[in-house]
Design a protein around this motif. Structure first.
Motif, mmCIF file in Angstrom:
data_model
loop_
_atom_site.group_PDB
_atom_site.id
_atom_site.type_symbol
_atom_site.label_atom_id
_atom_site.label_comp_id
_atom_site.label_asym_id
_atom_site.label_seq_id
_atom_site.Cartn_x
_atom_site.Cartn_y
_atom_site.Cartn_z
ATOM 1 N N LEU A 7 0.837 -1.203 0.000
ATOM 2 C CA LEU A 7 0.000 0.000 0.000
ATOM 3 C C LEU A 7 0.870 1.251 0.000
ATOM 4 N N SER A 8 1.897 1.265 0.840
ATOM 5 C CA SER A 8 2.817 2.404 0.890
ATOM 6 C C SER A 8 3.532 2.577 -0.438
ATOM 7 N N PHE A 9 3.923 1.476 -1.043
ATOM 8 C CA PHE A 9 4.639 1.541 -2.317
ATOM 9 C C PHE A 9 3.783 2.213 -3.383
ATOM 10 N N VAL A 10 2.502 1.875 -3.426
ATOM 11 C CA VAL A 10 1.607 2.422 -4.448
ATOM 12 C C VAL A 10 1.121 3.818 -4.076
ATOM 13 N N LEU A 11 0.668 4.001 -2.842
ATOM 14 C CA LEU A 11 0.029 5.254 -2.450
ATOM 15 C C LEU A 11 1.005 6.402 -2.222
ATOM 16 N N LEU A 12 2.246 6.109 -1.881
ATOM 17 C CA LEU A 12 3.202 7.165 -1.538
ATOM 18 C C LEU A 12 4.263 7.383 -2.613
ATOM 19 N N ARG A 13 3.944 7.041 -3.839
ATOM 20 C CA ARG A 13 4.915 7.193 -4.936
ATOM 21 C C ARG A 13 5.348 8.646 -5.090
ATOM 22 N N LYS A 14 4.397 9.581 -5.068
ATOM 23 C CA LYS A 14 4.721 10.993 -5.248
ATOM 24 C C LYS A 14 5.630 11.488 -4.120
ATOM 25 N N GLN A 15 5.300 11.137 -2.883
ATOM 26 C CA GLN A 15 6.108 11.566 -1.749
ATOM 27 C C GLN A 15 7.501 10.946 -1.783
ATOM 28 N N ARG A 16 7.591 9.693 -2.237
ATOM 29 C CA ARG A 16 8.887 9.029 -2.334
ATOM 30 C C ARG A 16 9.751 9.718 -3.393
ATOM 31 N N ASP A 17 9.139 10.141 -4.505
ATOM 32 C CA ASP A 17 9.882 10.850 -5.540
ATOM 33 C C ASP A 17 10.360 12.215 -5.039
ATOM 34 N N GLU A 18 9.496 12.925 -4.282
ATOM 35 C CA GLU A 18 9.908 14.212 -3.702
ATOM 36 C C GLU A 18 11.080 14.022 -2.740
ATOM 37 N N MET A 19 10.999 12.980 -1.914
ATOM 38 C CA MET A 19 12.062 12.701 -0.957
ATOM 39 C C MET A 19 13.364 12.384 -1.696
ATOM 40 N N SER A 20 13.266 11.600 -2.751
ATOM 41 C CA SER A 20 14.453 11.241 -3.529
ATOM 42 C C SER A 20 15.087 12.471 -4.161
ATOM 43 N N THR A 21 14.259 13.351 -4.695
ATOM 44 C CA THR A 21 14.770 14.578 -5.300
ATOM 45 C C THR A 21 15.461 15.447 -4.266
ATOM 46 N N GLN A 22 14.851 15.565 -3.095
ATOM 47 C CA GLN A 22 15.433 16.375 -2.030
ATOM 48 C C GLN A 22 16.766 15.799 -1.563
ATOM 49 N N ILE A 23 16.820 14.498 -1.379
ATOM 50 C CA ILE A 23 18.058 13.860 -0.913
ATOM 51 C C ILE A 23 19.151 13.957 -1.967
ATOM 52 N N SER A 24 18.806 13.724 -3.232
ATOM 53 C CA SER A 24 19.830 13.799 -4.280
ATOM 54 C C SER A 24 20.358 15.222 -4.424
ATOM 55 N N GLY A 25 19.495 16.229 -4.216
ATOM 56 C CA GLY A 25 19.966 17.621 -4.244
ATOM 57 C C GLY A 25 20.940 17.904 -3.123
ATOM 58 N N ARG A 26 20.647 17.389 -1.936
ATOM 59 C CA ARG A 26 21.554 17.581 -0.805
ATOM 60 C C ARG A 26 22.881 16.872 -1.026
ATOM 61 N N VAL A 27 22.835 15.677 -1.601
ATOM 62 C CA VAL A 27 24.066 14.935 -1.879
ATOM 63 C C VAL A 27 24.907 15.674 -2.910
ATOM 64 N N ALA A 28 24.258 16.216 -3.945
ATOM 65 C CA ALA A 28 24.993 16.959 -4.970
ATOM 66 C C ALA A 28 25.645 18.197 -4.354
ATOM 67 N N GLY A 29 24.927 18.885 -3.474
ATOM 68 C CA GLY A 29 25.502 20.050 -2.805
ATOM 69 C C GLY A 29 26.694 19.679 -1.938
ATOM 70 N N ALA A 30 26.585 18.572 -1.233
ATOM 71 C CA ALA A 30 27.694 18.117 -0.393
ATOM 72 C C ALA A 30 28.902 17.750 -1.244
ATOM 73 N N LYS A 31 28.664 17.119 -2.393
ATOM 74 C CA LYS A 31 29.775 16.770 -3.287
ATOM 75 C C LYS A 31 30.463 18.017 -3.825
ATOM 76 N N GLU A 32 29.679 19.043 -4.163
ATOM 77 C CA GLU A 32 30.262 20.293 -4.654
ATOM 78 C C GLU A 32 31.114 20.957 -3.564
ATOM 79 N N LYS A 33 30.607 20.969 -2.336
ATOM 80 C CA LYS A 33 31.372 21.542 -1.226
ATOM 81 C C LYS A 33 32.675 20.783 -1.013
ATOM 82 N N LEU A 34 32.600 19.461 -1.073
ATOM 83 C CA LEU A 34 33.786 18.638 -0.882
ATOM 84 C C LEU A 34 34.814 18.902 -1.982
#
Length: 103
Positions: free
Chosen positions: A58-85
């Protein structure tokens, strides 16, 4: 600082809500006798396990949009950390090169 909650916190809260809803539903069905109560004293473990098995897809199907938002947010933070490094590494290399050139 924005007042919008983190996508990760929102996703986790929604997933926990789905699990709790499934837990209440399964417990109710067991109480009504529509679902087997488990073996011996394993009733609580049975109810929790069944709630997990039901809430996961149920979570897999119903929370797809939220999971994509979370993934985008995390990947943005990782990219920022890599740039700082990378910037810190280049500063360190420049300082090392300057120290070696100086007499």
């Amino acid at each position: 600082m924005s007042l919008k909650p983190s996508a990760t916190i929102r996703y986790t809260a929604m997933r926990l809500g789905i699990f709790v809803g499934c837990l209440v539903a399964v417990a109710g069905l067991v109480r009504l006798g529509w679902v087997p109560a488990g073996l011996g004293d394993a009733n609580a473990a049975w109810v929790v396990l069944l709630a997990i098995v039901i809430s996961a897809p149920l979570s897999f199907v119903l929370l797809r949009k939220q999971r994509d938002e979370m993934s985008t947010q995390i990947s943005g933070r990782v990219a920022g950390a890599k740039e700082k490094l990378a910037a810190n590494r280049s500063q360190e290399d420049q300082a090392d090169d300057a120290a070696r050139v100086a007499p």
